[in-house]
Design a protein around this motif. Structure first.
Motif, PDB file in Angstrom:
ATOM      1  N   ALA A 187    -131.898 -88.745 -23.030  1.00 33.67           N
ATOM      2  CA  ALA A 187    -131.928 -87.480 -23.767  1.00 33.67           C
ATOM      3  C   ALA A 187    -132.890 -87.640 -24.934  1.00 33.67           C
ATOM      4  O   ALA A 187    -133.089 -88.750 -25.447  1.00 33.67           O
ATOM      5  CB  ALA A 187    -130.532 -87.142 -24.287  1.00 33.67           C
ATOM      6  N   ARG A 188    -133.484 -86.534 -25.346  1.00 36.24           N
ATOM      7  CA  ARG A 188    -134.356 -86.554 -26.527  1.00 36.24           C
ATOM      8  C   ARG A 188    -133.594 -85.923 -27.692  1.00 36.24           C
ATOM      9  O   ARG A 188    -132.992 -84.853 -27.529  1.00 36.24           O
ATOM     10  CB  ARG A 188    -135.637 -85.763 -26.240  1.00 36.24           C
ATOM     11  N   VAL A 189    -133.641 -86.583 -28.837  1.00 34.40           N
ATOM     12  CA  VAL A 189    -132.995 -86.018 -30.029  1.00 34.40           C
ATOM     13  C   VAL A 189    -133.909 -84.931 -30.578  1.00 34.40           C
ATOM     14  O   VAL A 189    -135.006 -85.208 -31.068  1.00 34.40           O
ATOM     15  CB  VAL A 189    -132.730 -87.114 -31.089  1.00 34.40           C
ATOM     16  N   GLU A 190    -133.473 -83.700 -30.465  1.00 37.33           N
ATOM     17  CA  GLU A 190    -134.283 -82.571 -30.903  1.00 37.33           C
ATOM     18  C   GLU A 190    -134.095 -82.275 -32.382  1.00 37.33           C
ATOM     19  O   GLU A 190    -135.007 -81.852 -33.063  1.00 37.33           O
ATOM     20  CB  GLU A 190    -133.891 -81.304 -30.112  1.00 37.33           C
TER      21      GLU A 190
ATOM     22  N   PRO B 134    -126.937 -96.225 -38.440  1.00 36.24           N
ATOM     23  CA  PRO B 134    -127.795 -95.146 -38.918  1.00 36.24           C
ATOM     24  C   PRO B 134    -127.857 -93.993 -37.913  1.00 36.24           C
ATOM     25  O   PRO B 134    -127.606 -94.192 -36.718  1.00 36.24           O
ATOM     26  CB  PRO B 134    -129.163 -95.828 -39.050  1.00 36.24           C
ATOM     27  N   LEU B 135    -128.235 -92.849 -38.426  1.00 35.49           N
ATOM     28  CA  LEU B 135    -128.405 -91.696 -37.553  1.00 35.49           C
ATOM     29  C   LEU B 135    -129.680 -91.867 -36.730  1.00 35.49           C
ATOM     30  O   LEU B 135    -130.617 -92.529 -37.167  1.00 35.49           O
ATOM     31  CB  LEU B 135    -128.509 -90.418 -38.395  1.00 35.49           C
ATOM     32  N   PRO B 136    -129.737 -91.265 -35.552  1.00 33.57           N
ATOM     33  CA  PRO B 136    -130.990 -91.304 -34.792  1.00 33.57           C
ATOM     34  C   PRO B 136    -132.033 -90.416 -35.483  1.00 33.57           C
ATOM     35  O   PRO B 136    -131.687 -89.642 -36.369  1.00 33.57           O
ATOM     36  CB  PRO B 136    -130.572 -90.722 -33.439  1.00 33.57           C
ATOM     37  N   GLU B 137    -133.271 -90.562 -35.055  1.00 29.66           N
ATOM     38  CA  GLU B 137    -134.333 -89.730 -35.640  1.00 29.66           C
ATOM     39  C   GLU B 137    -134.734 -88.641 -34.673  1.00 29.66           C
ATOM     40  O   GLU B 137    -134.624 -88.817 -33.456  1.00 29.66           O
ATOM     41  CB  GLU B 137    -135.540 -90.610 -35.962  1.00 29.66           C
TER      42      GLU B 137
ATOM     43  N   ALA C 223    -131.513 -82.972 -26.017  1.00 30.60           N
ATOM     44  CA  ALA C 223    -132.140 -82.225 -24.917  1.00 30.60           C
ATOM     45  C   ALA C 223    -131.941 -83.013 -23.632  1.00 30.60           C
ATOM     46  O   ALA C 223    -132.290 -84.204 -23.552  1.00 30.60           O
ATOM     47  CB  ALA C 223    -133.619 -82.013 -25.191  1.00 30.60           C
ATOM     48  N   VAL C 224    -131.365 -82.370 -22.646  1.00 28.72           N
ATOM     49  CA  VAL C 224    -131.043 -83.025 -21.365  1.00 28.72           C
ATOM     50  C   VAL C 224    -131.429 -82.071 -20.230  1.00 28.72           C
ATOM     51  O   VAL C 224    -131.595 -80.871 -20.450  1.00 28.72           O
ATOM     52  CB  VAL C 224    -129.522 -83.359 -21.265  1.00 28.72           C
ATOM     53  N   PRO C 225    -131.561 -82.584 -19.002  1.00 29.24           N
ATOM     54  CA  PRO C 225    -131.801 -81.674 -17.884  1.00 29.24           C
ATOM     55  C   PRO C 225    -130.678 -80.631 -17.819  1.00 29.24           C
ATOM     56  O   PRO C 225    -129.511 -80.943 -18.098  1.00 29.24           O
ATOM     57  CB  PRO C 225    -131.755 -82.611 -16.660  1.00 29.24           C
TER      58      PRO C 225
END
Ligand code: SF4
Ligand code: SF4
Length: 163
Positions: A126-129, A105-108, A146-148
């Motif tokens: 990382a955060r999935v934006e 499945p795709l991430p949320e 989103a990454v540093p």
């Protein structure tokens, strides 16, 4: 090295990247496409002709970083999953890397995932934006990670956390 390991040589990667000055001007695509194969859908997918015309279908793509707006339309059109969009200025401390993704499945959106470099090594979180998966993308989703800022040139994939 690329043919044996699937990992591109550092020199080739470096030559494919925009300058720091261009990165800081706004979103821009990078093409990590290093093998001459009969393939050119990236050229036809760019609405503003930021990619030089192919004289031979085996040509490698040449991107004009100054023309590219970072719209991302080319990402899902690349069968080699070789196109990324980098947004260095996404937030004060974070940049975004938009990556193609064909697993299910795709991430949320909002999910925290493991950020991977080109070799598949974990380099952080990382955060999935955003998850883009419109019908016209033909099942090649585009995931905004989103990454540093210092990892914008490094992160090229991700893995979901174990449950
Ligand atoms: S990101 Fe948009 S403008 Fe840049 S090469 Fe891809 S399609 Fe063209
Ligand atoms: S579509 Fe992708 S794999 Fe094909 S030439 Fe363009 S960047 Fe390379």
């Amino acid at each position: 090295m690329l043919e044996e390991t699937g990992i591109p040589e550092a020199g080739k990667v470096e030559a494919s990247l925009p300058s720091q000055e261009r990165l800081e001007q706004g979103p821009v695509a990078v093409f990590e496409c290093f093998t001459e194969i009969p393939c050119d859908p990236c050229y036809y997918s760019c609405p503003i002709e930021a990619i030089a015309e192919f004289h031979d279908i085996n040509d490698l793509p040449e991107l004009d970083f100054e023309k590219c707006t970072g719209c991302g339309q080319c990402i899902s059109n690349c069968p080699g999953l070789a196109i990324f969009v980098l947004d260095y200025n996404y937030r004060e401390e974070k940049g975004v890397v938009r990556v193609p993704y064909e697993y299910s499945p795709l991430p949320e959106e909002g999910e925290i995932v493991q950020a991977l470099d080109r070799t598949g090594e974990v380099v952080g979180e990382a955060r999935v934006e955003r998850v883009q998966n419109a019908e016209k993308q033909d099942r090649t989703a585009v995931i905004w990670l989103a990454v540093p800022k210092e990892q914008v040139l490094t992160v090229r994939n991700f893995e979901r956390m174990e449950d």
